[in-house]
Write an enzyme that holds these catalytic residues in place. Structure first.
Site, mmCIF file in Angstrom:
data_model
loop_
_atom_site.group_PDB
_atom_site.id
_atom_site.type_symbol
_atom_site.label_atom_id
_atom_site.label_comp_id
_atom_site.label_asym_id
_atom_site.label_seq_id
_atom_site.Cartn_x
_atom_site.Cartn_y
_atom_site.Cartn_z
ATOM 1 N N TYR A 30 -1.971 5.428 -4.054
ATOM 2 C CA TYR A 30 -2.466 5.908 -2.826
ATOM 3 C C TYR A 30 -2.277 7.510 -2.792
ATOM 4 O O TYR A 30 -1.672 8.012 -3.841
ATOM 5 C CB TYR A 30 -1.664 5.340 -1.593
ATOM 6 C CG TYR A 30 -0.221 6.132 -1.476
ATOM 7 C CD1 TYR A 30 0.753 5.602 -2.319
ATOM 8 C CD2 TYR A 30 0.152 7.171 -0.720
ATOM 9 C CE1 TYR A 30 2.135 6.227 -2.246
ATOM 10 C CE2 TYR A 30 1.441 7.573 -0.344
ATOM 11 C CZ TYR A 30 2.272 7.295 -1.167
ATOM 12 O OH TYR A 30 3.699 7.608 -1.095
ATOM 13 N N ARG A 49 -4.577 13.879 -9.476
ATOM 14 C CA ARG A 49 -3.240 13.320 -9.354
ATOM 15 C C ARG A 49 -3.491 11.875 -9.246
ATOM 16 O O ARG A 49 -2.876 10.702 -9.775
ATOM 17 C CB ARG A 49 -2.225 13.726 -8.088
ATOM 18 C CG ARG A 49 -0.965 12.893 -8.298
ATOM 19 C CD ARG A 49 -0.009 13.443 -7.530
ATOM 20 N NE ARG A 49 -0.098 13.299 -6.217
ATOM 21 C CZ ARG A 49 0.506 13.766 -5.071
ATOM 22 N NH1 ARG A 49 1.556 14.416 -5.055
ATOM 23 N NH2 ARG A 49 -0.095 13.782 -3.713
ATOM 24 N N ARG A 98 -1.540 -16.558 -6.707
ATOM 25 C CA ARG A 98 -0.752 -15.523 -7.095
ATOM 26 C C ARG A 98 -0.176 -15.671 -8.303
ATOM 27 O O ARG A 98 0.278 -16.711 -9.020
ATOM 28 C CB ARG A 98 0.417 -15.726 -6.179
ATOM 29 C CG ARG A 98 1.525 -14.677 -6.358
ATOM 30 C CD ARG A 98 2.722 -14.900 -5.467
ATOM 31 N NE ARG A 98 3.825 -14.006 -5.604
ATOM 32 C CZ ARG A 98 4.752 -14.212 -6.511
ATOM 33 N NH1 ARG A 98 4.588 -15.324 -7.296
ATOM 34 N NH2 ARG A 98 5.654 -12.897 -6.791
ATOM 35 N N HIS A 100 1.250 -12.758 -11.546
ATOM 36 C CA HIS A 100 1.545 -11.405 -11.836
ATOM 37 C C HIS A 100 0.546 -10.569 -12.895
ATOM 38 O O HIS A 100 0.355 -9.538 -12.569
ATOM 39 C CB HIS A 100 2.981 -11.423 -12.560
ATOM 40 C CG HIS A 100 4.011 -11.583 -11.776
ATOM 41 N ND1 HIS A 100 4.366 -12.992 -11.230
ATOM 42 C CD2 HIS A 100 5.129 -11.077 -11.213
ATOM 43 C CE1 HIS A 100 5.209 -13.079 -10.453
ATOM 44 N NE2 HIS A 100 5.846 -12.038 -10.549
ATOM 45 N N LYS A 145 1.622 7.705 -7.995
ATOM 46 C CA LYS A 145 2.260 7.584 -6.408
ATOM 47 C C LYS A 145 1.618 6.228 -6.139
ATOM 48 O O LYS A 145 0.482 5.892 -5.555
ATOM 49 C CB LYS A 145 1.302 8.759 -5.767
ATOM 50 C CG LYS A 145 1.514 8.897 -4.458
ATOM 51 C CD LYS A 145 1.063 10.359 -3.819
ATOM 52 C CE LYS A 145 1.272 10.518 -2.536
ATOM 53 N NZ LYS A 145 2.635 10.718 -2.166
ATOM 54 N N GLU A 177 14.356 14.233 -6.467
ATOM 55 C CA GLU A 177 13.221 14.608 -5.362
ATOM 56 C C GLU A 177 13.914 14.152 -3.802
ATOM 57 O O GLU A 177 15.123 13.444 -3.950
ATOM 58 C CB GLU A 177 11.878 14.330 -5.663
ATOM 59 C CG GLU A 177 11.750 12.532 -5.850
ATOM 60 C CD GLU A 177 10.266 12.362 -5.901
ATOM 61 O OE1 GLU A 177 9.438 13.113 -5.578
ATOM 62 O OE2 GLU A 177 10.140 11.076 -6.546
ATOM 63 N N LEU A 201 7.784 12.297 -8.336
ATOM 64 C CA LEU A 201 6.111 12.824 -8.050
ATOM 65 C C LEU A 201 5.820 14.305 -8.175
ATOM 66 O O LEU A 201 6.707 15.114 -7.568
ATOM 67 C CB LEU A 201 5.779 12.151 -6.711
ATOM 68 C CG LEU A 201 4.601 12.453 -6.403
ATOM 69 C CD1 LEU A 201 3.612 11.236 -7.188
ATOM 70 C CD2 LEU A 201 4.213 12.269 -4.786
HETATM 71 N N1 PDD Z 1 4.691 11.778 0.167
HETATM 72 N N2 PDD Z 1 7.714 12.963 -3.757
HETATM 73 C C1 PDD Z 1 7.602 11.639 -2.979
HETATM 74 C C2 PDD Z 1 8.396 10.476 -3.330
HETATM 75 C C3 PDD Z 1 6.775 11.862 -1.981
HETATM 76 O O1 PDD Z 1 6.343 10.657 -1.236
HETATM 77 C C4 PDD Z 1 6.101 13.100 -1.487
HETATM 78 C C5 PDD Z 1 5.015 12.795 -0.484
HETATM 79 C C6 PDD Z 1 6.248 13.929 -2.343
HETATM 80 C C7 PDD Z 1 5.455 15.248 -2.033
HETATM 81 O O2 PDD Z 1 4.423 15.224 -2.520
HETATM 82 P P1 PDD Z 1 3.043 16.194 -1.856
HETATM 83 O O3 PDD Z 1 3.375 17.613 -1.960
HETATM 84 O O4 PDD Z 1 1.916 15.923 -3.119
HETATM 85 O O5 PDD Z 1 2.808 15.541 -0.498
HETATM 86 C C8 PDD Z 1 7.097 14.106 -3.405
HETATM 87 C C9 PDD Z 1 3.643 11.580 1.131
HETATM 88 C C10 PDD Z 1 3.358 12.646 2.132
HETATM 89 C C11 PDD Z 1 3.694 10.246 1.829
HETATM 90 O O6 PDD Z 1 3.987 9.183 1.141
HETATM 91 O O7 PDD Z 1 3.248 10.200 3.158
#
Ligand code: PDD
Length: 284
Positions: A30, A49, A98, A100, A145, A177, A201
């Site tokens: 996403y 990304r 289902r 994997h 992501k 993070e 991320l």
């Molecule tokens: N999340 N790290 C993680 C685990 C995140 O879920 C996010 C952002 C970030 C920051 O990334 P960016 O600056 O590109 O938004 C770092 C989004 C906003 C979400 O899951 O809603």
């Protein structure tokens, strides 16, 4: 209005099969893209990304960047509010059983919606937010992501149950993070950011912050950041597309620095707002 597999429709009419691999396995990726005055912020970077996440899970991109841009434009235009957050997700679609292993023929499910983007309440910026810390118990591909966010949800819930806004994650004695954000440290007047790796991320906002540090001559280092450095920081920030940059003034019930948003944060917040304005202006 939402977008699902080629059609725009009211959210109440949107249906996804229970056999969808996003539902069964969290098998999807996403993006969350901020929209200011109806214009996407850093769209090219978000789409890059997205491609990296798709490559990482071996799923073909269903659209070219130009097609994404058009689809995002349509969903943004359909909403009344000027500032929005576009959420888009692509899953590996459905299979008969289902299983994997990947389906033989993959028809991805493509979903997109836009919601109102509200800036964080001013008191969060003026007084700062609190955070807790936790061991980073996620998998080793945090650079993707992925919609498989169970660990992130559990970690964020720890913050909420402690009356805090974010959970700061440490792995093997180093900062990774936040549960849904990147984390920056200010120590001895230097901005510290963890190296991009498979353990975090690569935030789009993270890149903006480092570009602004460079542009304004703020001393900064991108390197592994030790947990002790975080605990001895004079400032701690969280960044994300929806929160921009916020000061963390308490970690595990102990004040960060003097327990107030720091001076470097104030500067960075100002630079960020100016930068946003200038980019929007230029593109307008
Ligand atoms: N999340 N790290 C993680 C685990 C995140 O879920 C996010 C952002 C970030 C920051 O990334 P960016 O600056 O590109 O938004 C770092 C989004 C906003 C979400 O899951 O809603």
């Amino acid at each position: 209005m939402i977008y699902l597999n080629g059609e725009f429709m009211p959210v109440s009419e949107a249906k996804v099969s229970v056999m969808d691999r996003g539902f069964l396995f969290g098998d999807g990726v996403y993006e969350v893209i901020p929209i200011y005055s109806k214009r996407p912020f850093r769209l090219a970077e978000h789409l890059r990304r997205l491609q990296a996440s798709l490559d990482g899970i071996r799923l073909a991109n269903p659209h070219s960047d130009a097609e994404w841009s058009t689809l995002i434009g349509r969903i943004v235009d359909a909403a009344d509010y000027p500032d929005q957050q576009v959420y888009l997700q692509i899953t590996r679609g459905t299979d008969e059983k289902r299983n994997h292993a990947f389906p033989k023929v993959v028809r991805p499910t493509v979903f997109m919606m836009s919601e109102l983007l509200l800036p964080p309440p001013p008191e969060q910026r003026e007084r700062g937010i609190s955070a807790v810390s936790a061991a980073d118990n996620r998998w080793l591909r945090c650079d993707l992501k992925s919609t498989s966010l169970l660990a992130n949800c559990l970690l964020r819930q720890q913050a909420v149950e402690a009356g805090c806004a974010e959970t700061v994650l440490f792995r093997d004695g180093f900062l990774s993070e936040g549960a849904a954000s990147n984390i920056f440290v200010v120590k001895d007047g230097i901005l510290l950011a963890p190296n991009k790796s498979h353990l975090m991320l690569a935030g789009i906002t993270y890149d903006v912050i480092l570009e602004l540090a460079l542009a304004h001559g703020l001393p900064h280092e991108v390197r592994d950041v030790r947990e002790e450095e975080v605990r001895a920081a004079s400032e701690l920030w969280m960044t994300s597309s929806t929160k921009e940059v916020l000061p963390i003034v308490s970690l595990d019930d102990r004040p960060v620095g003097d327990g107030k948003p720091g001076q470097v944060f104030g500067q960075m917040y100002g630079w960020y707002q100016k930068f946003k304005q200038s980019v929007m202006h230029r593109r307008g």
